[in-house]
Design a protein around this motif. Structure first.
Motif, PDB file in Angstrom:
ATOM      1  N   LEU A   1      49.502 -27.493  13.466  1.00  0.00           N
ATOM      2  CA  LEU A   1      50.293 -27.006  14.599  1.00  0.00           C
ATOM      3  C   LEU A   1      50.293 -25.483  14.689  1.00  0.00           C
ATOM      4  O   LEU A   1      50.168 -24.911  15.773  1.00  0.00           O
ATOM      5  N   ILE A   2      50.434 -24.825  13.540  1.00  0.00           N
ATOM      6  CA  ILE A   2      50.656 -23.378  13.526  1.00  0.00           C
ATOM      7  C   ILE A   2      49.363 -22.595  13.326  1.00  0.00           C
ATOM      8  O   ILE A   2      49.198 -21.492  13.850  1.00  0.00           O
ATOM      9  N   GLY A   3      48.427 -23.159  12.574  1.00  0.00           N
ATOM     10  CA  GLY A   3      47.208 -22.445  12.215  1.00  0.00           C
ATOM     11  C   GLY A   3      46.461 -21.799  13.365  1.00  0.00           C
ATOM     12  O   GLY A   3      46.002 -20.649  13.238  1.00  0.00           O
ATOM     13  N   PRO A   4      46.310 -22.485  14.501  1.00  0.00           N
ATOM     14  CA  PRO A   4      45.541 -21.865  15.594  1.00  0.00           C
ATOM     15  C   PRO A   4      46.154 -20.579  16.145  1.00  0.00           C
ATOM     16  O   PRO A   4      45.455 -19.811  16.810  1.00  0.00           O
ATOM     17  N   ALA A   5      47.419 -20.339  15.853  1.00  0.00           N
ATOM     18  CA  ALA A   5      48.103 -19.174  16.429  1.00  0.00           C
ATOM     19  C   ALA A   5      48.165 -17.982  15.490  1.00  0.00           C
ATOM     20  O   ALA A   5      48.751 -16.950  15.840  1.00  0.00           O
ATOM     21  N   VAL A   6      47.564 -18.083  14.280  1.00  0.00           N
ATOM     22  CA  VAL A   6      47.686 -17.010  13.293  1.00  0.00           C
ATOM     23  C   VAL A   6      46.311 -16.530  12.846  1.00  0.00           C
ATOM     24  O   VAL A   6      45.283 -17.124  13.180  1.00  0.00           O
ATOM     25  N   ALA A   7      46.309 -15.454  12.044  1.00  0.00           N
ATOM     26  CA  ALA A   7      45.042 -14.873  11.586  1.00  0.00           C
ATOM     27  C   ALA A   7      44.349 -15.767  10.564  1.00  0.00           C
ATOM     28  O   ALA A   7      43.137 -15.998  10.636  1.00  0.00           O
ATOM     29  N   PHE A   8      45.095 -16.239   9.571  1.00  0.00           N
ATOM     30  CA  PHE A   8      44.528 -17.200   8.632  1.00  0.00           C
ATOM     31  C   PHE A   8      45.644 -18.021   8.005  1.00  0.00           C
ATOM     32  O   PHE A   8      46.805 -17.622   8.006  1.00  0.00           O
ATOM     33  N   SER A   9      45.261 -19.169   7.451  1.00  0.00           N
ATOM     34  CA  SER A   9      46.236 -20.132   6.933  1.00  0.00           C
ATOM     35  C   SER A   9      45.809 -20.662   5.571  1.00  0.00           C
ATOM     36  O   SER A   9      44.619 -20.820   5.288  1.00  0.00           O
TER      37      SER A   9
ATOM     38  N   ILE B   1      50.918 -30.141  -4.473  1.00  0.00           N
ATOM     39  CA  ILE B   1      50.759 -30.475  -5.890  1.00  0.00           C
ATOM     40  C   ILE B   1      49.980 -31.775  -6.081  1.00  0.00           C
ATOM     41  O   ILE B   1      49.554 -32.098  -7.182  1.00  0.00           O
ATOM     42  N   THR B   2      49.762 -32.513  -4.993  1.00  0.00           N
ATOM     43  CA  THR B   2      49.168 -33.839  -5.085  1.00  0.00           C
ATOM     44  C   THR B   2      47.698 -33.815  -4.679  1.00  0.00           C
ATOM     45  O   THR B   2      47.383 -33.610  -3.505  1.00  0.00           O
ATOM     46  N   PRO B   3      46.777 -34.049  -5.601  1.00  0.00           N
ATOM     47  CA  PRO B   3      45.354 -34.022  -5.252  1.00  0.00           C
ATOM     48  C   PRO B   3      44.987 -35.020  -4.168  1.00  0.00           C
ATOM     49  O   PRO B   3      44.141 -34.736  -3.311  1.00  0.00           O
ATOM     50  N   GLU B   4      45.624 -36.200  -4.199  1.00  0.00           N
ATOM     51  CA  GLU B   4      45.298 -37.214  -3.197  1.00  0.00           C
ATOM     52  C   GLU B   4      45.666 -36.755  -1.789  1.00  0.00           C
ATOM     53  O   GLU B   4      45.018 -37.151  -0.810  1.00  0.00           O
ATOM     54  N   MET B   5      46.717 -35.959  -1.668  1.00  0.00           N
ATOM     55  CA  MET B   5      47.070 -35.402  -0.364  1.00  0.00           C
ATOM     56  C   MET B   5      46.042 -34.362   0.073  1.00  0.00           C
ATOM     57  O   MET B   5      45.601 -34.352   1.225  1.00  0.00           O
ATOM     58  N   LEU B   6      45.684 -33.489  -0.824  1.00  0.00           N
ATOM     59  CA  LEU B   6      44.703 -32.457  -0.476  1.00  0.00           C
ATOM     60  C   LEU B   6      43.353 -33.071  -0.115  1.00  0.00           C
ATOM     61  O   LEU B   6      42.622 -32.526   0.710  1.00  0.00           O
ATOM     62  N   ALA B   7      43.040 -34.224  -0.703  1.00  0.00           N
ATOM     63  CA  ALA B   7      41.791 -34.906  -0.355  1.00  0.00           C
ATOM     64  C   ALA B   7      41.809 -35.395   1.085  1.00  0.00           C
ATOM     65  O   ALA B   7      40.755 -35.640   1.676  1.00  0.00           O
TER      66      ALA B   7
ATOM     67  N   ALA C   1      42.488 -23.008   4.164  1.00  0.00           N
ATOM     68  CA  ALA C   1      42.194 -23.279   2.762  1.00  0.00           C
ATOM     69  C   ALA C   1      43.239 -24.245   2.224  1.00  0.00           C
ATOM     70  O   ALA C   1      44.418 -24.152   2.561  1.00  0.00           O
ATOM     71  N   ALA C   2      42.830 -25.183   1.392  1.00  0.00           N
ATOM     72  CA  ALA C   2      43.738 -26.129   0.746  1.00  0.00           C
ATOM     73  C   ALA C   2      43.727 -25.852  -0.754  1.00  0.00           C
ATOM     74  O   ALA C   2      42.668 -25.893  -1.389  1.00  0.00           O
ATOM     75  N   VAL C   3      44.896 -25.562  -1.322  1.00  0.00           N
ATOM     76  CA  VAL C   3      45.000 -25.128  -2.710  1.00  0.00           C
ATOM     77  C   VAL C   3      46.008 -26.006  -3.442  1.00  0.00           C
ATOM     78  O   VAL C   3      47.129 -26.206  -2.954  1.00  0.00           O
ATOM     79  N   ARG C   4      45.638 -26.514  -4.597  1.00  0.00           N
ATOM     80  CA  ARG C   4      46.594 -27.276  -5.399  1.00  0.00           C
ATOM     81  C   ARG C   4      47.519 -26.306  -6.113  1.00  0.00           C
ATOM     82  O   ARG C   4      47.069 -25.422  -6.859  1.00  0.00           O
TER      83      ARG C   4
END
Length: 231
Positions: A58-66, A71-77, A86-89
């Motif tokens: 929702l917010i990413g398209p309106a900012v410079a970077f996101s 904490i959950t690897p399965e979510m980041l997957a 960027a997705a960071v654990r």
């Protein structure tokens, strides 16, 4: 990738990641999120506890970077590639970023899972620095201790990673202690049947119903949760 300990919330959401992804669209009204977050084109944005990137999308398209952390690897997957972030654990209590790295932060439906929500608020303030803005989205508990305890019992029966719900005055105090000034608030009520609510957490609906019945006289803070078949 940054390492992080396996907390109860990570166990729960690792097990139910696909169910969570299916439900994410109903959680955050776009207009409300954008109004409260007020993203700017030059913002450096972090979403703490991002899950599949619902708020980042929702917010990413309106900012410079996101950046989205979880904490959950399965979510980041399952992090949405269309979020373009960027997705960071990372643990919300120990974010792997320098002081003042960001200008805007969000955190959705995470703080009631945290053992030290006050510490997490301070950590968000640290990575934001002076002038940073923070949108905290979470369930709000009753101010009355008895009703709040009942709500916590029901939430824990549904989701064993639940720690404690924050009531509004507690959330304000926590944020102010971390150095934030509360500028605006908004409330949202979702009506959902108890069987769907339990299914999204892979919970035993009959066990949850039993706890709900036990606290029916005081309400437990539920204003729009109905048993299936109640109409």
């Amino acid at each position: 990738m940054t390492s992080a300990p396996r907390r109860p919330a990570a166990e729960q959401f690792g097990r139910t990641a696909d169910l969570y992804v299916q439900s994410q669209g109903r959680r955050y009204p776009r207009e409300t999120v954008l109004r409260l977050a007020a993203p700017r084109p030059d913002d450096r944005y972090i979403d703490v506890g991002t899950g599949p990137g619902t708020l980042v999308r929702l917010i990413g398209p309106a900012v410079a970077f996101s950046v989205g952390t979880d904490i959950t690897p399965e979510m980041l997957a399952r992090f949405d590639p269309e979020a373009r972030a960027a997705a960071v654990r990372a643990d919300a209590h120990r974010l792997p970023f320098p002081d003042g790295a960001f200008t805007l932060a969000t955190c959705g439906s995470v703080f009631h899972h945290l053992e030290e929500p006050e510490g997490a608020a301070i950590e968000v303030a640290r990575v934001l620095g002076a002038g940073g803005r923070f949108l905290l989205v979470d369930m709000a508990g009753p101010e009355e201790p008895e009703r709040r305890a009942a709500r916590d019992e029901v939430e824990s029966a549904r989701d064993p990673s639940h720690v404690a719900i924050l009531h509004p005055s507690q959330a304000r105090t926590m944020l102010e202690a971390a150095g934030f000034e509360v500028l605006d608030e908004a409330s949202q009520v979702d009506e959902v049947s108890d069987d769907l609510w339990c299914r999204l957490a892979d919970a035993d609906v009959e066990a949850v119903r039993e706890v709900l019945r036990r606290h029916e006289a005081i309400g437990g803070g539920f204003v729009a949760l109905r048993r299936e078949g109640d109409g």
